[in-house]
Design a protein around this motif. Structure first.
Motif, PDB file in Angstrom:
ATOM      1  N   ASP A  86      17.865 -25.211  33.930  1.00 11.21           N
ATOM      2  CA  ASP A  86      17.923 -26.359  33.022  1.00 11.21           C
ATOM      3  C   ASP A  86      16.570 -27.059  33.051  1.00 11.21           C
ATOM      4  OD1 ASP A  86      18.673 -28.355  31.344  1.00 11.21           O
ATOM      5  OD2 ASP A  86      19.962 -29.401  32.778  1.00 11.21           O
ATOM      6  N   ILE A  87      15.650 -26.595  32.204  1.00 10.72           N
ATOM      7  CA  ILE A  87      14.291 -27.122  32.196  1.00 10.72           C
ATOM      8  C   ILE A  87      13.754 -27.085  30.778  1.00 10.72           C
ATOM      9  CG2 ILE A  87      13.279 -24.863  32.710  1.00 10.72           C
ATOM     10  CD1 ILE A  87      11.106 -26.328  34.296  1.00 10.72           C
ATOM     11  N   GLU A  88      12.908 -28.048  30.457  1.00 11.43           N
ATOM     12  CA  GLU A  88      12.315 -28.129  29.128  1.00 11.43           C
ATOM     13  C   GLU A  88      11.139 -27.158  29.011  1.00 11.43           C
ATOM     14  OE1 GLU A  88      13.551 -29.863  26.732  1.00 11.43           O
ATOM     15  OE2 GLU A  88      15.070 -30.933  27.906  1.00 11.43           O
ATOM     16  N   SER A  89      10.867 -26.756  27.764  1.00 14.97           N
ATOM     17  CA  SER A  89       9.787 -25.786  27.522  1.00 14.97           C
ATOM     18  C   SER A  89       8.423 -26.353  27.890  1.00 14.97           C
ATOM     19  CB  SER A  89       9.793 -25.349  26.051  1.00 14.97           C
ATOM     20  OG  SER A  89      11.026 -24.743  25.716  1.00 14.97           O
ATOM     21  N   HIS A  90       8.214 -27.640  27.637  1.00 19.29           N
ATOM     22  CA  HIS A  90       6.896 -28.203  27.940  1.00 19.29           C
ATOM     23  C   HIS A  90       6.659 -28.287  29.443  1.00 19.29           C
ATOM     24  CE1 HIS A  90       8.425 -32.242  29.111  1.00 19.29           C
ATOM     25  NE2 HIS A  90       9.398 -31.986  28.261  1.00 19.29           N
ATOM     26  N   HIS A  91       7.727 -28.384  30.238  1.00 20.45           N
ATOM     27  CA  HIS A  91       7.560 -28.352  31.687  1.00 20.45           C
ATOM     28  C   HIS A  91       7.121 -26.960  32.159  1.00 20.45           C
ATOM     29  CE1 HIS A  91      10.467 -32.003  32.147  1.00 20.45           C
ATOM     30  NE2 HIS A  91       9.225 -32.367  31.903  1.00 20.45           N
ATOM     31  N   VAL A  92       7.717 -25.926  31.558  1.00 15.93           N
ATOM     32  CA  VAL A  92       7.308 -24.559  31.907  1.00 15.93           C
ATOM     33  C   VAL A  92       5.851 -24.322  31.517  1.00 15.93           C
ATOM     34  CG1 VAL A  92       7.761 -22.115  31.490  1.00 15.93           C
ATOM     35  CG2 VAL A  92       9.672 -23.713  31.685  1.00 15.93           C
ATOM     36  N   LYS A  93       5.480 -24.787  30.342  1.00 18.43           N
ATOM     37  CA  LYS A  93       4.095 -24.644  29.890  1.00 18.43           C
ATOM     38  C   LYS A  93       3.141 -25.378  30.817  1.00 18.43           C
ATOM     39  CE  LYS A  93       1.126 -25.581  25.894  1.00 18.43           C
ATOM     40  NZ  LYS A  93       1.070 -26.147  24.513  1.00 18.43           N
ATOM     41  N   GLU A  94       3.515 -26.570  31.232  1.00 18.61           N
ATOM     42  CA  GLU A  94       2.667 -27.348  32.135  1.00 18.61           C
ATOM     43  C   GLU A  94       2.500 -26.640  33.469  1.00 18.61           C
ATOM     44  OE1 GLU A  94       2.721 -31.741  34.365  1.00 18.61           O
ATOM     45  OE2 GLU A  94       4.307 -31.175  32.940  1.00 18.61           O
ATOM     46  N   ARG A  95       3.549 -26.014  33.976  1.00 19.65           N
ATOM     47  CA  ARG A  95       3.458 -25.326  35.261  1.00 19.65           C
ATOM     48  C   ARG A  95       2.662 -24.032  35.153  1.00 19.65           C
ATOM     49  NH1 ARG A  95       9.717 -26.441  37.402  1.00 19.65           N
ATOM     50  NH2 ARG A  95       9.485 -28.725  37.429  1.00 19.65           N
ATOM     51  N   ILE A  96       2.768 -23.352  34.032  1.00 19.71           N
ATOM     52  CA  ILE A  96       1.953 -22.143  33.848  1.00 19.71           C
ATOM     53  C   ILE A  96       0.475 -22.502  33.798  1.00 19.71           C
ATOM     54  CG2 ILE A  96       1.403 -20.295  32.232  1.00 19.71           C
ATOM     55  CD1 ILE A  96       4.339 -20.153  31.503  1.00 19.71           C
ATOM     56  N   ILE A  97       0.129 -23.551  33.052  1.00 24.65           N
ATOM     57  CA  ILE A  97      -1.270 -23.981  32.979  1.00 24.65           C
ATOM     58  C   ILE A  97      -1.758 -24.432  34.355  1.00 24.65           C
ATOM     59  CG2 ILE A  97      -2.832 -25.680  31.959  1.00 24.65           C
ATOM     60  CD1 ILE A  97      -1.113 -25.639  29.454  1.00 24.65           C
ATOM     61  N   GLY A  98      -0.890 -25.113  35.097  1.00 27.40           N
ATOM     62  CA  GLY A  98      -1.269 -25.535  36.442  1.00 27.40           C
ATOM     63  C   GLY A  98      -1.518 -24.375  37.386  1.00 27.40           C
ATOM     64  N   SER A  99      -0.793 -23.265  37.207  1.00 29.68           N
ATOM     65  CA  SER A  99      -1.022 -22.086  38.046  1.00 29.68           C
ATOM     66  C   SER A  99      -2.277 -21.327  37.634  1.00 29.68           C
ATOM     67  CB  SER A  99       0.191 -21.154  37.985  1.00 29.68           C
ATOM     68  OG  SER A  99       0.349 -20.614  36.683  1.00 29.68           O
ATOM     69  N   LEU A 100      -2.664 -21.449  36.359  1.00 25.46           N
ATOM     70  CA  LEU A 100      -3.876 -20.773  35.893  1.00 25.46           C
ATOM     71  C   LEU A 100      -5.140 -21.558  36.227  1.00 25.46           C
ATOM     72  CD1 LEU A 100      -2.713 -19.598  32.336  1.00 25.46           C
ATOM     73  CD2 LEU A 100      -2.786 -18.265  34.442  1.00 25.46           C
ATOM     74  N   LEU A 101      -4.998 -22.866  36.436  1.00 28.24           N
ATOM     75  CA  LEU A 101      -6.156 -23.725  36.705  1.00 28.24           C
ATOM     76  C   LEU A 101      -5.937 -24.499  37.997  1.00 28.24           C
ATOM     77  CD1 LEU A 101      -6.707 -25.124  33.089  1.00 28.24           C
ATOM     78  CD2 LEU A 101      -7.931 -23.238  34.182  1.00 28.24           C
ATOM     79  N   PRO A 102      -5.993 -23.820  39.133  1.00 25.57           N
ATOM     80  CA  PRO A 102      -5.842 -24.551  40.404  1.00 25.57           C
ATOM     81  C   PRO A 102      -7.050 -25.431  40.664  1.00 25.57           C
ATOM     82  CG  PRO A 102      -6.437 -22.268  40.818  1.00 25.57           C
ATOM     83  CD  PRO A 102      -6.211 -22.381  39.336  1.00 25.57           C
ATOM     84  N   TRP A 103      -6.812 -26.545  41.313  1.00 23.35           N
ATOM     85  CA  TRP A 103      -7.879 -27.492  41.597  1.00 23.35           C
ATOM     86  C   TRP A 103      -7.766 -27.948  43.039  1.00 23.35           C
ATOM     87  CZ3 TRP A 103     -11.982 -28.195  38.644  1.00 23.35           C
ATOM     88  CH2 TRP A 103     -12.839 -29.257  38.933  1.00 23.35           C
TER      89      TRP A 103
END
Length: 300
Positions: A86-103
């Motif tokens: 039970d998760i929104e699409s924009h949350h999944v997108k945000e987590r994918i971008i966060g995994s691609l751009l670690p800081w």
């Protein structure tokens, strides 16, 4: 001058005493009493509880909401895992971008999960990566031997099964072992940061998202391009894992820190290099025997 009979002037109702004298069995309620029984108030007001319309389930839900507690389903039921999808699409997108751009300094669990891990994103990332590896491996072999007369292309469907076994084992068994180890160390050293099993699975699942575009580049038969994409994917994926699990082990013994960080990086390297070596190696072409040779061997 105000009228002698002002309607807004406070008046004491002296007839209340006479009413009580007439009916001594009447129920009286004092508004100054803070400990009034609600049941007595309802009876005094003339309301009687309707026992047939009471819903015990509704009462339980109200009790759980008021107390701030909610019953959790057992882990072997579908209701337990339903909340992780039970998760929104924009949350999944945000987590994918966060995994691609670690800081540096950004913990993936604290920044993106916020104690709300999901399995929707990791499941589809792993599934997409499985088919990307299998399809890209078949296309790569086809392009490598394209135009050769002695090569007969046959699709290798077994690669889907092997890729699924490798990817899902890495995404589930490695987090399980890591969670058990961190739990064991947390029992010995109380000030260590602890993560739940679903949080670790979520981190590992999203860390594999960088391999999907990298695997697509492996289609081209250029070894330098493949190794460059492997190095980039390893650096990004490994950075997400190291930055996430470093707070959980930094207060531990130095030997334990080196061992667990080395194991996380080594397993990540073995997955990437193993997939490249197995699925994108050049197989021996199937030789077709010319018809002239067959006719020559069949002559008496």
């Amino acid at each position: 001058m105000a009228s002698a009979k002002d309607p807004f002037q406070f008046q004491e109702f002296e007839e209340a005493g006479s009413l009580l004298e007439a009916n001594r069995d009447a129920t009286t309620i004092s508004i100054e009493d803070d400990n009034i029984n609600p049941e007595k108030q309802r009876k005094a007001a003339g309301f009687t509880p309707d026992g047939d319309n009471e819903d015990p389930l509704a009462d339980d839900d109200k009790t759980e909401l008021l107390s701030g507690q909610k019953k959790s389903a057992p882990f072997w039921t579908f209701e337990y895992y339903q909340k992780f999808f039970d998760i929104e699409s924009h949350h999944v997108k945000e987590r994918i971008i966060g995994s691609l751009l670690p800081w540096p300094g950004k913990n993936f669990i604290n920044v993106y999960l916020r104690r709300n891990p999901d399995l929707y994103g990791p499941f589809w990332i792993c599934t997409t990566l499985v088919f990307a590896i299998a399809i890209s491996g078949n296309i790569s072999n086809f392009l490598a031997h394209l135009g050769k007369p002695n090569y007969k292309y046959t699709p290798e469907f077994r690669k889907v099964t092997i890729a699924a076994t490798a990817i899902f084992s890495y995404a589930w068994l490695v987090p399980l072992a890591l969670w058990g180890f961190l739990l064991w160390r947390n029992n010995k050293i109380m000030n260590l940061v602890s993560y739940s099993f679903m949080e670790i699975v979520c981190v590992y699942g999203y860390s594999l998202s960088i391999y999907i575009p990298a695997v697509v580049l492996w289609i081209f038969p250029y070894e330098w391009l493949r190794w460059c994409s492997i190095m980039v994917a390893l650096c990004l994926s490994g950075s997400v894992l190291v930055l996430t699990f470093w707070p959980a082990v930094r207060d531990d013994h130095p030997k334990v820190i080196i061992a667990i960080m080395s194991a996380i990086a080594l397993l990540n390297i073995l997955l990437a290099v193993g997939c490249k070596a197995y699925f994108f190696s050049k197989p021996e072409p199937t030789l077709l025997v010319p018809t002239e040779v067959i006719r020559a061997t069949n002559k008496p």
